[in-house]
Design a protein around this motif. Structure first.
Motif, PDB file in Angstrom:
ATOM      1  N   ARG A  99       1.401   5.605  -1.625  1.00  0.00           N
ATOM      2  CA  ARG A  99       1.086   6.556  -0.556  1.00  0.00           C
ATOM      3  C   ARG A  99       2.239   7.515  -0.278  1.00  0.00           C
ATOM      4  O   ARG A  99       2.018   8.713  -0.106  1.00  0.00           O
ATOM      5  CB  ARG A  99       0.730   5.798   0.735  1.00  0.00           C
ATOM      6  CG  ARG A  99       0.232   6.710   1.848  1.00  0.00           C
ATOM      7  CD  ARG A  99       0.030   5.964   3.160  1.00  0.00           C
ATOM      8  NE  ARG A  99      -0.824   4.785   3.031  1.00  0.00           N
ATOM      9  CZ  ARG A  99      -1.104   3.969   4.032  1.00  0.00           C
ATOM     10  NH1 ARG A  99      -0.587   4.189   5.243  1.00  0.00           N
ATOM     11  NH2 ARG A  99      -1.870   2.914   3.841  1.00  0.00           N
TER      12      ARG A  99
ATOM     13  N   PHE B 282       0.817  -1.208   0.000  1.00  0.00           N
ATOM     14  CA  PHE B 282       0.000   0.000   0.000  1.00  0.00           C
ATOM     15  C   PHE B 282       0.857   1.267   0.000  1.00  0.00           C
ATOM     16  O   PHE B 282       0.462   2.307  -0.537  1.00  0.00           O
ATOM     17  CB  PHE B 282      -0.940   0.009   1.219  1.00  0.00           C
ATOM     18  CG  PHE B 282      -2.288  -0.605   0.936  1.00  0.00           C
ATOM     19  CD1 PHE B 282      -3.395   0.177   0.703  1.00  0.00           C
ATOM     20  CD2 PHE B 282      -2.443  -1.984   0.909  1.00  0.00           C
ATOM     21  CE1 PHE B 282      -4.639  -0.382   0.441  1.00  0.00           C
ATOM     22  CE2 PHE B 282      -3.676  -2.563   0.654  1.00  0.00           C
ATOM     23  CZ  PHE B 282      -4.780  -1.761   0.408  1.00  0.00           C
TER      24      PHE B 282
ATOM     25  N   GLN C  18      -6.889   4.284   0.004  1.00  0.00           N
ATOM     26  CA  GLN C  18      -5.797   3.688   0.774  1.00  0.00           C
ATOM     27  C   GLN C  18      -6.270   3.239   2.161  1.00  0.00           C
ATOM     28  O   GLN C  18      -5.792   2.250   2.702  1.00  0.00           O
ATOM     29  CB  GLN C  18      -4.664   4.705   0.933  1.00  0.00           C
ATOM     30  CG  GLN C  18      -3.776   4.864  -0.278  1.00  0.00           C
ATOM     31  CD  GLN C  18      -2.617   3.893  -0.264  1.00  0.00           C
ATOM     32  OE1 GLN C  18      -2.009   3.633   0.768  1.00  0.00           O
ATOM     33  NE2 GLN C  18      -2.309   3.323  -1.417  1.00  0.00           N
TER      34      GLN C  18
ATOM     35  N   ASN D 185      -7.280   9.204  -3.422  1.00  0.00           N
ATOM     36  CA  ASN D 185      -6.301   8.145  -3.182  1.00  0.00           C
ATOM     37  C   ASN D 185      -6.196   7.836  -1.688  1.00  0.00           C
ATOM     38  O   ASN D 185      -6.141   6.673  -1.287  1.00  0.00           O
ATOM     39  CB  ASN D 185      -4.939   8.563  -3.732  1.00  0.00           C
ATOM     40  CG  ASN D 185      -3.884   7.492  -3.523  1.00  0.00           C
ATOM     41  OD1 ASN D 185      -4.057   6.336  -3.895  1.00  0.00           O
ATOM     42  ND2 ASN D 185      -2.777   7.867  -2.896  1.00  0.00           N
TER      43      ASN D 185
ATOM     44  N   SER E 182      -6.907   2.841  -5.872  1.00  0.00           N
ATOM     45  CA  SER E 182      -5.749   3.639  -5.464  1.00  0.00           C
ATOM     46  C   SER E 182      -4.714   3.711  -6.586  1.00  0.00           C
ATOM     47  O   SER E 182      -4.152   4.779  -6.863  1.00  0.00           O
ATOM     48  CB  SER E 182      -5.116   3.045  -4.198  1.00  0.00           C
ATOM     49  OG  SER E 182      -3.923   3.728  -3.856  1.00  0.00           O
TER      50      SER E 182
ATOM     51  N   TYR F  56      -7.676   9.916   4.639  1.00  0.00           N
ATOM     52  CA  TYR F  56      -7.338   8.609   5.199  1.00  0.00           C
ATOM     53  C   TYR F  56      -8.016   8.422   6.556  1.00  0.00           C
ATOM     54  O   TYR F  56      -8.537   7.343   6.862  1.00  0.00           O
ATOM     55  CB  TYR F  56      -5.824   8.488   5.337  1.00  0.00           C
ATOM     56  CG  TYR F  56      -5.332   7.099   5.634  1.00  0.00           C
ATOM     57  CD1 TYR F  56      -4.947   6.237   4.604  1.00  0.00           C
ATOM     58  CD2 TYR F  56      -5.231   6.630   6.939  1.00  0.00           C
ATOM     59  CE1 TYR F  56      -4.486   4.962   4.866  1.00  0.00           C
ATOM     60  CE2 TYR F  56      -4.779   5.355   7.218  1.00  0.00           C
ATOM     61  CZ  TYR F  56      -4.400   4.533   6.173  1.00  0.00           C
ATOM     62  OH  TYR F  56      -3.953   3.263   6.454  1.00  0.00           O
TER      63      TYR F  56
END
Length: 455
Positions: free
Chosen positions: A45, A41, A133, A129, A104, A77
């Protein structure tokens, strides 16, 4: 797991040995797939921070403008953690993970072409995004809780916590390498391509729960509570067909296990303070070393890398220690580590001489050991214990929501305090956060979730 089968009939013993072998194999496979998946991930990020210089050079946008985009990911997030945490309990984790990974990756593919349209749309894409995420952690925790009992969760989560330290470091290295060779746009689309491919790992090889591979649910396998005296035939009857979805406990149950649980609120506030000091050091330690200790850029980087390196050891230690010494209670080791962290931060600011390179490296490493050791316990093992396998994802999302609020505050308030009153004010902001987190965990020292229907 060692079991005593001496009193069982031959056929019963053979069945239990088969289940033991299969459980062990699938536990390892599920753990490895989720370890790789969540570590990946970070590919989509942390790449933005590495791309900032190239974006600034091409478009002339300011640090403030691009910093706002980075902050937007934090807030998206945080909100996403709570939302995904609630919905993760209702859907298949393998499909949920695949979906948010692809979305993402798509947002990262769009970052290059959308920049030509304008910074506002770039910010919107990066915010989305951040939201996608956020769907990773709660689904990973939910799935791990289906496979591992409370007595093993601390140790397993210790090893699991290393995945995002490794993923973070490798993602930085990859982004830096491709941007240096092919430009800042490659820092988005190359990691996105890799991330999308990794998304097929859980889709193809992950099992959401033991019943999907014809194994009994974890409570039955562990002979927990009312399931302790079941016969082989009764156990087999608990294994639902692969095509049958797991029964969702309902939003009322998940909310009761999270929002309705005062101790989950306490852990959430403890984690809020953990992430203040975690992101305070991760964001500002390099600048402090460069400005105050007059460290060269290369030595600054070498020093700061001590935080994630020692943090891996801290995560493994805290998980093992909570199972070994505190009967799978998570608060004691968290309280001790955060208390130690407060004193280490004081010593780092007041006691480490400017030219003591090795001492500074060690103290920063110990800070990483304490903060990341606590972090993985509070956001990994605690949600599984408090939420049970039926609400672990929801609990993880709720607790991590608080953490990312703290993370966002760490960046803003640390900068404001430093500008207004100097580095001492920022350090005491972090130190007080460490002691407050420790105090909350001390208040939960003897608490262990009471036995319920689910593990």
């Amino acid at each position: 797991m060692e079991r005593d089968y001496s009193g069982l009939k031959k056929e019963e013993r053979a069945q239990w040995e088969f289940w033991d072998k299969d459980y062990n194999r699938w536990r390892n496979q599920v753990f490895i797939i989720l370890w790789i998946t969540y570590g990946a991930f970070y590919l989509c990020r942390v790449n933005f921070s590495i791309a900032i210089p190239g974006i600034m050079k091409e478009f002339g946008w300011s640090k403030t403008q691009l910093g706002a985009i980075g902050t937007a990911l934090f807030w998206a997030y945080a909100a996403g953690q709570f939302i995904h945490g609630q919905f993760a309990e209702r859907f298949s984790s393998k499909h949920y993970l695949f979906t948010v990974i692809i979305l993402s990756a798509l947002m990262n593919f769009l970052m290059g072409p959308i920049a030509a349209v304008g910074i506002f749309l770039m910010g919107v894409v990066w915010t989305l995004n951040g939201f996608f995420q956020a769907g990773g952690w709660s689904n990973c925790i939910k799935t791990l809780s289906q496979w591992f009992p409370p007595k093993a969760r601390g140790k397993r989560m210790g090893y699991y916590g290393a995945c995002y330290q490794v993923g973070n470091t490798l993602s930085w290295l990859l982004a830096g390498s491709v941007i240096a060779s092919y430009g800042w746009r490659a820092g988005f689309w190359i990691p996105a391509l890799i991330f999308a491919v990794i998304g097929f790992l859980p889709l193809l090889f992950l099992k959401n729960r033991p019943e999907e591979v014809n194994l009994p649910p974890i409570e039955v396998y562990e002979r927990y509570g009312e399931f302790s005296g079941m016969t082989i035939e009764q156990i087999k009857a608990t294994i639902k067909p692969k095509t049958e979805k797991e029964e969702h406990a309902g939003f009322a149950f998940t909310l009761k296990q999270t929002v309705g649980n005062p101790r989950v609120w306490a852990v959430s506030w403890a984690f809020f303070f953990v992430d203040i000091i975690r992101y305070g050091f991760l964001l500002w330690a390099p600048t402090y070393l460069f400005e105050v200790q007059k460290a060269a850029i290369d030595k600054t980087a070498y020093k700061v890398v001590a935080i994630p390196l020692f943090g891996i050891a801290g995560a493994i230690f805290s998980g093992w220690a909570s199972d070994k010494f505190f009967q799978s209670r998570r608060a004691p080791i968290s309280a001790l580590l955060m208390g130690a962290l407060g004193f280490l931060a004081i010593f780092f600011y007041y006691g480490v001489p400017k030219d003591a390179w090795l001492l500074g490296f060690i103290v920063l490493g110990l800070i990483g050991f304490c903060v990341l050791g606590t972090q993985v316990i509070l956001i990994g093992a605690v949600p599984m214990d408090f939420g049970t396998r039926k609400a672990a994802g929801s609990a993880a999302g709720f607790i991590d929501f608080f953490g990312y609020i703290g993370a966002g505050m760490a960046g803003v308030f640390s900068g404001v305090l430093t500008d207004a009153w100097g580095w001492g004010a920022a350090f005491w902001f972090w130190i007080i956060a460490a002691f407050l987190s420790s105090a909350i965990c001390f208040g939960l020292w003897s608490y262990k979730p009471p036995p319920g229907k689910y593990l």
